[in-house]
Design a protein around this motif. Structure first.
Motif, PDB file in Angstrom:
ATOM      1  N   ALA A   1      -7.231   6.160   7.085  1.00 24.90           N
ATOM      2  CA  ALA A   1      -6.280   6.736   6.126  1.00 24.90           C
ATOM      3  C   ALA A   1      -6.536   6.145   4.735  1.00 24.90           C
ATOM      4  CB  ALA A   1      -4.851   6.445   6.557  1.00 24.90           C
TER       5      ALA A   1
ATOM      6  N   SER B   1     -10.040   3.007   2.240  1.00 23.80           N
ATOM      7  CA  SER B   1      -9.761   3.541   3.566  1.00 23.80           C
ATOM      8  C   SER B   1      -9.260   2.400   4.442  1.00 23.80           C
ATOM      9  CB  SER B   1     -11.037   4.155   4.143  1.00 23.80           C
ATOM     10  OG  SER B   1     -10.812   4.612   5.442  1.00 23.80           O
TER      11      SER B   1
ATOM     12  N   SER C   1      -7.988   2.035  -4.507  1.00 25.03           N
ATOM     13  CA  SER C   1      -7.826   2.831  -3.291  1.00 25.03           C
ATOM     14  C   SER C   1      -8.909   2.460  -2.298  1.00 25.03           C
ATOM     15  CB  SER C   1      -7.932   4.323  -3.600  1.00 25.03           C
ATOM     16  OG  SER C   1      -6.889   4.725  -4.457  1.00 25.03           O
TER      17      SER C   1
ATOM     18  N   THR D   1       0.855  -1.187   0.000  1.00 23.96           N
ATOM     19  CA  THR D   1       0.000   0.000   0.000  1.00 23.96           C
ATOM     20  C   THR D   1       0.890   1.237   0.000  1.00 23.96           C
ATOM     21  OG1 THR D   1      -0.179   0.239   2.413  1.00 23.96           O
ATOM     22  CG2 THR D   1      -1.827  -1.144   1.320  1.00 23.96           C
TER      23      THR D   1
ATOM     24  N   TYR E   1      -6.369   1.502   8.012  1.00 27.92           N
ATOM     25  CA  TYR E   1      -5.556   2.037   9.108  1.00 27.92           C
ATOM     26  C   TYR E   1      -6.191   3.273   9.756  1.00 27.92           C
ATOM     27  CZ  TYR E   1      -2.384  -0.759   6.235  1.00 27.92           C
ATOM     28  OH  TYR E   1      -1.833  -1.739   5.460  1.00 27.92           O
TER      29      TYR E   1
ATOM     30  N   ARG F   1      -5.443   4.664   1.399  1.00 28.59           N
ATOM     31  CA  ARG F   1      -4.277   3.937   0.910  1.00 28.59           C
ATOM     32  C   ARG F   1      -4.561   3.424  -0.494  1.00 28.59           C
ATOM     33  NH1 ARG F   1       0.113   4.979   3.677  1.00 28.59           N
ATOM     34  NH2 ARG F   1       0.979   2.985   3.106  1.00 28.59           N
TER      35      ARG F   1
ATOM     36  N   SER G   1       0.494   5.663   0.414  1.00 32.06           N
ATOM     37  CA  SER G   1      -0.354   6.835   0.643  1.00 32.06           C
ATOM     38  C   SER G   1      -0.413   7.653  -0.645  1.00 32.06           C
ATOM     39  CB  SER G   1       0.225   7.706   1.758  1.00 32.06           C
ATOM     40  OG  SER G   1      -0.403   8.970   1.759  1.00 32.06           O
TER      41      SER G   1
ATOM     42  N   ASN H   1       1.955  10.615  -0.666  1.00 34.78           N
ATOM     43  CA  ASN H   1       3.401  10.415  -0.720  1.00 34.78           C
ATOM     44  C   ASN H   1       3.785  10.201  -2.187  1.00 34.78           C
ATOM     45  OD1 ASN H   1       6.048   9.553  -0.571  1.00 34.78           O
ATOM     46  ND2 ASN H   1       5.728   8.381   1.301  1.00 34.78           N
TER      47      ASN H   1
END
Length: 127
Positions: free
Chosen positions: A118, A113, A111, A89, A115, A120, A91, A94
């Protein structure tokens, strides 16, 4: 977990961790891929996969393609273990990791949600 590290002048400047999701199936990214949409994953079992769990590069050593080299080394380990697919995964915020992941030939799948909420992006590569 299995890891590799990159050393420079006696200091660790980067590392990567390869995770076996068969140890804890709830952690498998394979379960997050809708096989009805992505049929190439339909026949895979958790035991066929390994995951790049984490790659960290010291800020003073970024922009030297270390993540690309670490990903490639982790892929070699996965191949040696007879795995069929490498998952990870990233972000979406990033940008460097997104670019480096693509440079290694690991492709975007979807993609979601994860964690604690968040966003990912899941990437995969058949090896």
């Amino acid at each position: 977990h299995e890891g590799i590290k990159v050393m420079s002048e006696g200091q660790m400047i980067a590392f990567g961790i390869l995770y076996d999701p068969s140890v804890e199936p709830n952690e498998s990214l394979l379960k997050d891929i809708d096989v009805t949409k992505f049929q190439q994953f339909r026949t895979l079992k958790i035991e066929d996969t390994l995951q790049i769990k984490l790659v960290i590069v010291d800020p003073n050593h970024r922009k030297k393609h270390l993540q690309v080299h670490i990903n490639a080394s982790l892929e070699k380990i996965a191949k040696q273990k007879g795995k069929k697919c490498l998952l990870t995964t990233v972000s979406p915020f990033n940008h460097a990791s997104v670019i480096n992941t693509k440079k290694t030939g690991i492709n975007y799948v979807r993609s979601l949600s994860k964690y604690q909420g968040a966003i990912r992006m899941i990437y995969a590569k058949f090896i």
